[in-house]
Design a protein around this motif. Structure first.
Motif, mmCIF file in Angstrom:
data_model
loop_
_atom_site.group_PDB
_atom_site.id
_atom_site.type_symbol
_atom_site.label_atom_id
_atom_site.label_comp_id
_atom_site.label_asym_id
_atom_site.label_seq_id
_atom_site.Cartn_x
_atom_site.Cartn_y
_atom_site.Cartn_z
ATOM 1 N N ARG A 171 -22.553 6.852 7.413
ATOM 2 C CA ARG A 171 -21.113 6.853 7.186
ATOM 3 C C ARG A 171 -20.361 6.287 8.373
ATOM 4 N NH1 ARG A 171 -16.655 6.195 6.585
ATOM 5 N NH2 ARG A 171 -15.028 7.428 5.618
ATOM 6 N N SER A 172 -20.732 6.700 9.574
ATOM 7 C CA SER A 172 -20.038 6.256 10.783
ATOM 8 C C SER A 172 -20.296 4.783 11.054
ATOM 9 C CB SER A 172 -20.476 7.105 11.969
ATOM 10 O OG SER A 172 -20.023 8.425 11.796
ATOM 11 N N LEU A 173 -21.498 4.328 10.804
ATOM 12 C CA LEU A 173 -21.782 2.904 11.006
ATOM 13 C C LEU A 173 -20.891 2.051 10.115
ATOM 14 C CD1 LEU A 173 -25.688 2.952 11.279
ATOM 15 C CD2 LEU A 173 -24.019 2.636 13.113
ATOM 16 N N ARG A 174 -20.725 2.509 8.898
ATOM 17 C CA ARG A 174 -19.850 1.745 7.994
ATOM 18 C C ARG A 174 -18.408 1.789 8.487
ATOM 19 N NH1 ARG A 174 -22.460 4.475 3.111
ATOM 20 N NH2 ARG A 174 -24.314 3.224 2.682
ATOM 21 N N TYR A 175 -18.027 2.941 9.006
ATOM 22 C CA TYR A 175 -16.675 3.070 9.551
ATOM 23 C C TYR A 175 -16.477 2.121 10.737
ATOM 24 C CZ TYR A 175 -12.547 5.189 11.670
ATOM 25 O OH TYR A 175 -11.305 5.403 12.213
ATOM 26 N N ILE B 32 -18.557 -3.822 14.635
ATOM 27 C CA ILE B 32 -19.885 -4.393 14.459
ATOM 28 C C ILE B 32 -19.910 -5.128 13.123
ATOM 29 C CG2 ILE B 32 -20.755 -2.242 13.403
ATOM 30 C CD1 ILE B 32 -23.408 -2.773 14.849
ATOM 31 N N SER B 33 -20.556 -6.288 13.099
ATOM 32 C CA SER B 33 -20.491 -7.123 11.893
ATOM 33 C C SER B 33 -21.870 -7.585 11.465
ATOM 34 C CB SER B 33 -19.604 -8.343 12.155
ATOM 35 O OG SER B 33 -18.302 -7.938 12.516
ATOM 36 N N PRO B 34 -22.577 -6.773 10.734
ATOM 37 C CA PRO B 34 -23.892 -7.162 10.250
ATOM 38 C C PRO B 34 -23.746 -8.286 9.219
ATOM 39 C CG PRO B 34 -23.179 -5.166 9.161
ATOM 40 C CD PRO B 34 -22.163 -5.457 10.219
ATOM 41 N N VAL B 35 -24.795 -9.087 9.087
ATOM 42 C CA VAL B 35 -24.777 -10.066 8.006
ATOM 43 C C VAL B 35 -25.140 -9.337 6.717
ATOM 44 C CG1 VAL B 35 -25.400 -11.948 9.526
ATOM 45 C CG2 VAL B 35 -27.209 -10.678 8.359
ATOM 46 N N GLU C 205 -10.165 1.774 17.700
ATOM 47 C CA GLU C 205 -9.226 0.657 17.821
ATOM 48 C C GLU C 205 -9.196 0.127 19.255
ATOM 49 O OE1 GLU C 205 -5.269 1.665 16.679
ATOM 50 O OE2 GLU C 205 -4.526 -0.375 16.907
ATOM 51 N N GLU C 206 -9.176 1.045 20.200
ATOM 52 C CA GLU C 206 -9.164 0.626 21.600
ATOM 53 C C GLU C 206 -10.463 -0.086 21.962
ATOM 54 O OE1 GLU C 206 -6.283 4.199 23.337
ATOM 55 O OE2 GLU C 206 -8.431 4.519 23.142
ATOM 56 N N ILE C 207 -11.554 0.475 21.499
ATOM 57 C CA ILE C 207 -12.863 -0.117 21.789
ATOM 58 C C ILE C 207 -12.946 -1.535 21.218
ATOM 59 C CG2 ILE C 207 -15.343 0.113 21.379
ATOM 60 C CD1 ILE C 207 -14.881 3.163 21.243
#
Lengths: 132, 132
Positions: free
Chosen positions: A15-19, A26-29, A60-62
């Motif tokens: 869930r957090s990875l998707r968030y 992070i932008s997986p293909v 957002e800051e990150i």
DNA sequence: ATAGACCCTGACACCAGTGTCAGGGTCAAC
DNA sequence: GTTGACCCTGACACTGGTGTCAGGGTCTAT
């Protein structure tokens, strides 16, 4: 690797990875079937995200400097210091406020204890009820 | 008095006064037209609520003993001490956590400053790295 | 009788990340 | 060809006090 594997490797929930992705961290293909495919470097990226979240930064800051610190040393990313400074100020403000509350709380507790020592048990027992 | 007047006297917004009522903290009577009518004592009640909110208690927690402290001295209300104690523990926990974050933040800031002082870009002094 | 101040209820937004469910697709192994 | 593990999106809940808006009623003075 797929999202479940990354989740296991990093200890971060699916869930957090998707968030994080929705926040631009992070932008997986995507594979033909729609599944996210992560590079092995994603493990480091997620660890870095965790580190900054633990410092009290928001996603957002990150997002504002993550791609820089992944490429360079933190010290070379101009965005970082001002952020750390304002975050530190904010934390000091919160610490001050919490400390104040703590003092007030302790003060009231001490005051109650003093008062209870002075009064007999029967006075306590007949303490009244109700009323607005 | 009506709600607007109580709001002015206490500095609490009309919205908040209605919220306190919904949480069972204060119960004005209703006039025939549906308006809330507050007794002059309500000023003291609201001040008391403000005081406890400032101690970090929630409206739900306050609801559990407000009756009693309005009628008696706080020391006579058995519910208060355990609440203060658990609230104090919670605050100490938060203080500890914030302090930890503050230390990590300061550590990283110091590390960045060190690195910038040696600011020859190719000087790869491995001074401060990965605070986690 | 009309303006304007005040009152009513109900509801959404906010912070910010995470859990969790619904409803459905994909894939590998047996 | 079915089972079960894994993936997808979308959406609600939660924390908790407050701001704010919508839509409408009441009161008072002019």
């Amino acid at each position: 690797m797929k999202i479940g594997e990354l989740a296991k490797l990093t200890g971060v929930s699916v869930r957090s990875l998707r968030y994080y992705e929705s926040q631009g961290l992070i932008s997986p293909v995507r594979l033909a079937n729609g599944y996210r495919e992560y590079s092995p470097l994603a493990v480091e990226t997620v660890e870095t995200i965790k580190l900054y979240l633990n410092l009290g930064l928001t996603t957002e800051e990150i997002a504002g400097f993550l791609h820089c610190v992944l490429k360079n040393k933190e010290a070379f990313c101009a965005e970082v210091m001002p952020l750390y400074e304002s975050k530190l100020k904010e934390i000091e403000r919160q610490l001050h406020q919490l400390t104040q509350i703590k003092l007030n709380l302790e003060e009231r507790m001490a005051s109650i204890r003093r008062e209870r020592e002075l009064s007999g048990a029967e006075t306590l027992a007949k303490a009244g009820e109700e009323g607005f």
